[in-house]
Design a protein around this motif. Structure first.
Motif, short mmCIF file in Angstrom:
data_model
loop_
_atom_site.label_atom_id
_atom_site.label_comp_id
_atom_site.label_asym_id
_atom_site.label_seq_id
_atom_site.Cartn_x
_atom_site.Cartn_y
_atom_site.Cartn_z
N TYR A 49 43.93 116.35 -36.06
CA TYR A 49 44.92 117.40 -35.83
C TYR A 49 45.84 117.43 -37.04
CZ TYR A 49 47.38 113.18 -34.37
OH TYR A 49 47.91 111.91 -34.32
N PHE A 50 46.81 118.33 -37.04
CA PHE A 50 47.77 118.43 -38.14
C PHE A 50 49.07 117.75 -37.73
CE2 PHE A 50 44.97 122.09 -38.37
CZ PHE A 50 44.51 122.01 -39.67
N HIS A 62 55.19 106.81 -47.03
CA HIS A 62 54.11 107.17 -46.11
C HIS A 62 52.80 107.14 -46.88
CE1 HIS A 62 53.21 108.68 -42.08
NE2 HIS A 62 52.20 109.35 -42.64
N PHE A 63 51.80 106.50 -46.30
CA PHE A 63 50.49 106.33 -46.92
C PHE A 63 49.59 107.50 -46.52
CE2 PHE A 63 46.10 104.84 -46.53
CZ PHE A 63 45.87 104.21 -47.75
N ILE A 64 49.11 108.26 -47.51
CA ILE A 64 48.22 109.39 -47.24
C ILE A 64 47.07 109.36 -48.24
CG2 ILE A 64 47.98 111.90 -47.01
CD1 ILE A 64 51.01 112.06 -46.59
N PHE A 78 53.72 116.37 -44.85
CA PHE A 78 52.60 117.16 -44.36
C PHE A 78 51.33 116.32 -44.37
CE2 PHE A 78 55.66 119.91 -46.36
CZ PHE A 78 55.69 121.07 -45.60
N VAL A 79 50.67 116.21 -43.23
CA VAL A 79 49.39 115.50 -43.16
C VAL A 79 48.36 116.46 -42.58
CG1 VAL A 79 48.14 113.47 -42.35
CG2 VAL A 79 50.62 113.33 -42.74
N ASN A 80 47.31 116.72 -43.35
CA ASN A 80 46.27 117.65 -42.93
C ASN A 80 45.29 117.01 -41.96
OD1 ASN A 80 46.36 120.36 -44.03
ND2 ASN A 80 46.22 119.41 -46.05
N LYS A 81 44.62 117.84 -41.20
CA LYS A 81 43.53 117.38 -40.35
C LYS A 81 42.49 116.67 -41.23
CE LYS A 81 39.77 119.06 -37.44
NZ LYS A 81 39.05 120.25 -36.92
N ASN A 82 41.97 115.56 -40.71
CA ASN A 82 40.94 114.73 -41.36
C ASN A 82 41.48 113.83 -42.47
OD1 ASN A 82 38.82 115.63 -39.72
ND2 ASN A 82 38.48 117.41 -41.04
N GLN A 83 42.77 113.90 -42.77
CA GLN A 83 43.31 112.97 -43.74
C GLN A 83 43.53 111.60 -43.10
OE1 GLN A 83 46.62 115.45 -45.70
NE2 GLN A 83 45.62 114.45 -47.43
N VAL A 84 43.54 110.58 -43.94
CA VAL A 84 43.82 109.21 -43.51
C VAL A 84 45.26 108.90 -43.87
CG1 VAL A 84 43.25 106.78 -43.87
CG2 VAL A 84 41.42 108.48 -43.78
N HIS A 85 46.05 108.48 -42.89
CA HIS A 85 47.46 108.18 -43.19
C HIS A 85 47.93 106.97 -42.39
CE1 HIS A 85 49.94 110.13 -39.75
NE2 HIS A 85 48.70 110.03 -39.32
N PRO A 115 49.38 128.95 -47.14
CA PRO A 115 48.43 127.92 -47.56
C PRO A 115 48.80 126.51 -47.12
CG PRO A 115 49.95 128.37 -49.34
CD PRO A 115 50.34 129.29 -48.19
N LEU A 116 49.69 126.37 -46.13
CA LEU A 116 50.19 125.05 -45.79
C LEU A 116 49.11 124.10 -45.29
CD1 LEU A 116 53.57 125.84 -44.01
CD2 LEU A 116 53.27 124.62 -46.15
N PHE A 117 48.11 124.62 -44.60
CA PHE A 117 47.16 123.72 -43.97
C PHE A 117 45.72 123.96 -44.40
CE2 PHE A 117 50.90 123.46 -41.40
CZ PHE A 117 51.05 122.09 -41.33
N THR A 118 45.53 124.62 -45.52
CA THR A 118 44.24 124.54 -46.17
C THR A 118 44.19 123.16 -46.83
OG1 THR A 118 45.22 125.61 -48.08
CG2 THR A 118 43.99 127.00 -46.57
#
Length: 294
Positions: A49-50, A62-64, A78-85, A115-118
């Motif tokens: 999820y976002f 914050h680790f991203i 901002f953490v996008n879907k499928n990112q590792v954080h 374009p925030l969540f591309t």
């Protein structure tokens, strides 16, 4: 770098998010619920999820996706879907966490073109941490309060939540800086379509010409657009995402090199190793060992 062995995949299942697609959670409440978590949020984990993290007091990092980003009072992460954080649970800053489903974005992005969540983490100009101005801080505080109110059982209103969250996104987009601001609306939309196509198709093809066909433009036009947007070629962006996903797969369930190679569409493991080393100066096995040692 934080230890990144056996990274869990995390789905969000809060009651609020099931109903509206958005949940606003005080970080204090999040900290109190840590004992109920099936994973350690301070360790890297991939989300489906976002996620926004809004810092109202404190500072830390914050680790991203293999990078450590510092934040302070007034930061929006901002953490996008499928990112590792991973969360900073040593400093325990105060603020809000806003979790948003992909379905919710599908319902509002037809009305706002942002374009925030591309997958903008592929482009260095889109930084994952935005430090808000005083005016924008006041705006965010007010909008988040109204979103929270609109989610109470007595006032539940999905349409109002969509409108309020759209307003929040527009306000953030105005202040979030990137070097794509000089692009026209059409160029911006096409560039974002290209980034999304990379996420969807990179296991099938890593050839820039194939993406040009998908977007119904020439190879030359696609390269010109990418150079204009971020001073990188289309192929460089495709390879950047491929390398990032290789790193993610190598640490999820401690996947073997050969397994990752085949999952990501590499028929030849030797070529896969050479490809990774050309971009990182490490073999996949060396990267795994280096990551475990950190």
């Amino acid at each position: 770098m934080k230890s990144i062995k056996n990274v869990p995949n995390v789905e969000f299942r809060a009651p609020n998010i099931q109903k509206s697609g958005v949940e606003v959670l005080d970080l204090d409440i999040f900290y109190k619920k840590l004992s109920q978590c099936k994973f350690d949020p301070s360790k890297p984990h991939r989300i489906n999820y976002f996620c926004f993290i809004y810092i109202t007091e404190g500072e830390g990092g914050h680790f991203i996706d293999f990078q450590y980003h510092t934040f302070q009072k007034g930061s929006f992460i901002f953490v996008n879907k499928n990112q590792v954080h991973a969360f900073d649970l040593d400093s325990r800053p105060q603020g809000k966490m806003i979790n948003v489903t992909e379905a919710f974005f599908d319902s509002i992005l037809t009305n706002i073109r942002l374009p925030l969540f591309t997958p903008t983490h592929l482009v260095s100009s889109y930084l994952p941490v935005l430090n808000l101005s005083q005016t924008l801080t006041q705006t965010c505080d007010a909008l988040l309060l109204e979103i929270d109110r609109a989610q109470t059982p007595a006032n539940s209103d999905p349409l109002l939540i969509q409108l309020l969250f759209s307003s929040l996104l527009v306000a953030l987009a105005r202040e979030r800086k990137s070097n794509t601001e000089h692009l026209s609306e059409t160029q911006t939309m096409r560039f974002n379509q290209f980034l999304l196509s990379i996420e969807e198709k990179f296991t099938h093809t890593r050839e820039a010409s194939a993406y040009a066909e998908i977007l119904h433009i020439s190879y030359k036009s696609l390269n010109q657009l990418c150079k204009l947007a971020c001073d990188q070629t289309a192929k460089q962006l495709i390879d950047a995402h491929t390398i990032l996903e290789i790193k993610r797969r190598l640490i999820i369930d401690n996947s073997q090199v050969q397994e990752v190679a085949y999952e990501l569409g590499f028929d030849d493991v030797t070529y896969f190793v050479k490809f990774f080393k050309r971009h990182t100066l490490l073999t996949p096995s060396q990267f795994k060992e280096y990551s475990k040692a950190k």
